[in-house]
Design an enzyme around this catalytic site. Structure first.
Site, short mmCIF file in Angstrom:
data_model
loop_
_atom_site.label_atom_id
_atom_site.label_comp_id
_atom_site.label_asym_id
_atom_site.label_seq_id
_atom_site.Cartn_x
_atom_site.Cartn_y
_atom_site.Cartn_z
N ASP A 13 0.84 -1.20 0.00
CA ASP A 13 0.00 0.00 0.00
C ASP A 13 0.88 1.26 0.00
O ASP A 13 1.87 1.33 0.73
CB ASP A 13 -0.85 -0.03 1.28
CG ASP A 13 -1.93 1.02 1.31
OD1 ASP A 13 -2.81 0.98 0.44
OD2 ASP A 13 -1.90 1.88 2.21
N GLU A 36 1.76 -0.56 -4.96
CA GLU A 36 0.75 0.44 -5.31
C GLU A 36 1.48 1.77 -5.28
O GLU A 36 1.73 2.34 -4.22
CB GLU A 36 -0.40 0.45 -4.30
CG GLU A 36 -1.50 1.39 -4.74
CD GLU A 36 -2.10 2.26 -3.64
OE1 GLU A 36 -3.15 2.85 -3.88
OE2 GLU A 36 -1.50 2.39 -2.55
C1 NOJ Z 1 -4.50 2.89 -0.86
C2 NOJ Z 1 -5.61 1.93 -0.62
O1 NOJ Z 1 -5.89 1.24 -1.81
C3 NOJ Z 1 -6.78 2.74 -0.11
O2 NOJ Z 1 -7.97 1.99 -0.06
C4 NOJ Z 1 -6.42 3.30 1.25
O3 NOJ Z 1 -7.47 4.12 1.71
C5 NOJ Z 1 -5.15 4.12 1.17
N1 NOJ Z 1 -4.12 3.48 0.41
C6 NOJ Z 1 -4.60 4.38 2.54
O4 NOJ Z 1 -4.08 3.20 3.10
#
Ligand code: NOJ
Length: 542
Positions: A217, A285
């Site tokens: 993440d 990500e």
């Molecule tokens: C990216 C995640 O995909 C999202 O759902 C989340 O709110 C944020 N990062 C914070 O962790």
């Protein structure tokens, strides 16, 4: 050592060309073993793994299931080494992983290294220990700014949270902590070596439990520019909110994203993964500004893959899609990484709706999916897209996304709840087999989903579910291909992609085009001598 642990002789690692299905844990399946709460859980996922095997995917990525107060539905972790009671137990996680492996499915878990929950033991200790303490140095606490008569009364910098509003919150002793997301998600200080050591242990904890990989993440956010300088903001004076959307802000050159030091973390994690048997992987990500900066995350000694959001952000046009494919393949060729593709996930508007909704939106979504599935590299699918689900217009009183709760419409954004509505499995009314009981699940399902359930679509050749099953089965029969060998041509509305063993035609226009000679392997809609508008087809021969 199991068969899964043995490298596939002479072949690329499994993840280089896998289809990975994203499970949003709260919304996939509720076993009822945790009480009738309308929230999905781990036993629910385990019970539906045969459906995913039959769908034809290679792996599942499961969104965070760790102990969490659920302010951001699991992306606010209080204990990285345990399961939230809402979702099950560590024993349930072990059963899930073992069952998936028995079905030849790999399991990727979600890792949230940028921030913790404010209920994490480290953050509680930081609050208790006070300014200047080693406990505080694990987060980004700072004294505030302010006029001479009220020193410290203003945040130490002007950073805005991705969810809206200031990214700083003041604590009782007067210091301010940084949270790039919700107030309950304090950012760690990755310049503190304790943080890196702790996280290497978390990786080992889950690798020891036999998971196959990690989705990381906010992988581009762990390091902030050391000065914590102000960001360049363009605010709407009426709302005091930035004029740009969350995505646009994230993509812009700013002091909190894409700092060079972050790559040392991924080199270290590479070593950790490599010390385990089998082909363990991770996927970033990372909302980077260019394909070239994305490629840095997947250099040979860093991460296995990075999400490529460029198609998801592209307009509906043959030229835009061609640019995405060639731009991605060229950027990754330099570092030898395999591409990834994604059209929907739990943070964005479902692609059926993004492409216009209704029958046209569905036709375009199926066509884009079929084109994506022919590309070299891995494809990530989001739960429910195989059912053709659209973004749901969730009533304001039912919305739960913190990004909505932060500003309640001031920015015009409604939040992400509309793509997180629980999956309809069977039956004719809510909860459509999602879980036991009669009532609505945690986000209400629409009244008109009866024809969209997995059960209703099974056996119906024209259904989106049977289309996905055909497409994924056909993909398994394709010869291996590489990004370098793919050819992309655009002729008006027609996008043609030529790869090993296949030509893919995508008609982005409304009017039918002549269908060149060849054998149809699979099509996204009916084709009969011509290629109708908003349709894609895989052709062999000629
Ligand atoms: C990216 C995640 O995909 C999202 O759902 C989340 O709110 C944020 N990062 C914070 O962790």
């Amino acid at each position: 050592m199991t068969a899964r642990d043995e490298p596939r002789s002479g072949e690329a690692p499994w993840w280089r060309d896998a289809v990975i299905y994203q499970i949003y844990v709260r919304s996939f399946a509720d076993s009822g073993t945790r009480g009738v709460d309308g929230v999905g859980d781990l036993p629910g996922i385990t019970s539906r793994l045969p459906y995913l095997r039959d769908l034809g995917v290679d792996a599942v990525w499961i969104t965070p299931f760790y102990t969490s107060p659920q302010h951001d539905h699991g992306y606010d972790v209080a204990d990285y080494r345990d399961i939230d009671p809402l979702f099950g137990t560590l024993a349930d996680a072990d059963t899930l992983v073992a069952t998936a492996h028995d079905l030849d499915l790999r399991v990727i878990v979600d890792l949230v290294p940028n921030h913790t929950s404010d209920e994490h033991a480290w953050f509680r200790a930081a609050l208790a220990a006070g300014p200047g303490s080693p406990e505080r140095a694990r987060y980004l606490f700072r004294d505030g700014r302010g006029p001479a008569d009220a020193p410290g009364s203003e945040p130490p910098n002007n950073w805005q949270s991705v969810f809206g509003g200031p990214a700083r919150t003041r604590v009782a002793d007067g210091q301010w902590y940084l949270h790039l997301f919700y107030t309950t998600q304090p950012d760690r200080d990755w310049r503190n070596p304790e943080v890196g050591d702790m996280f290497a242990d978390v990786l080992r904890f889950w690798l020891d439990r036999d998971v196959d990989g990690f989705r990381v993440d906010v992988a581009h956010g762990l390091y902030k520019e050391a000065s914590l300088r102000d960001q360049v903001l363009d605010e709407d004076p009426a709302t005091s909110e930035p004029k740009e959307s969350m995505v646009a802000r994230t993509l812009r050159d700013e002091p909190m994203w894409d700092q060079p030091e972050v790559h040392d973390v991924y080199r270290r994690w590479h070593e950790v993964l490599a010390s385990y048997p089998g082909e363990r992987m991770n996927v970033a990500e990372a909302w980077t500004q260019t394909p070239a900066s994305m490629a840095k995350f997947v250099r040979p000694d860093e991460m296995s893959q990075a999400f490529n959001f460029s198609w998801l952000l592209a307009d509906w046009s043959a030229q835009a899609f061609a640019d995405v494919v060639t731009g991605t393949c060229e950027a990754l060729a330099d570092v030898g990484a395999s591409p990834t593709w994604v059209l929907s996930n739990h943070d964005v508007i479902r692609h059926t709706t993004r492409y216009g909704g209704g029958p046209a939106g569905l036709a375009r979504a199926r066509a884009a999916t079929l084109t994506m599935l022919a590309l070299p590299g891995s494809s990530y699918l989001y739960q429910g897209e195989e059912l053709g689900l659209e973004q749901v217009d969730v009533a304001p009183e039912d919305r739960q996304d913190p990004s909505w709760l932060r500003h309640r419409g001031a920015t015009g954004e409604v939040g992400r709840d509309g793509c997180r509505v629980p999956i309809p499995w069977s039956g004719t009314s809510a909860p459509y087999g999602f879980g036991p009981g009669e009532g609505q699940p945690w986000i209400p399902q629409p009244a008109d989903w009866a024809s969209l359930t997995a059960q209703a679509q099974t056996g119906d050749d024209g259904s989106t579910l049977e289309f996905y099953r055909r497409a994924l089965a056909a993909r398994r029969g394709l010869p291996a291909t590489t990004a370098e060998s793919v050819r992309v041509d655009v002729d008006g509305d027609l996008l043609t992609i030529t790869r090993a063993g296949l030509r893919v035609l995508l008609n982005c226009g409304e009017s039918a085009l002549p269908l060149p000679p060849g054998d149809v392997v699979v099509a996204s809609g009916p084709v009969d001598g011509e290629l109708p508008g908003w349709t894609a087809v895989w052709l062999t021969g000629q």
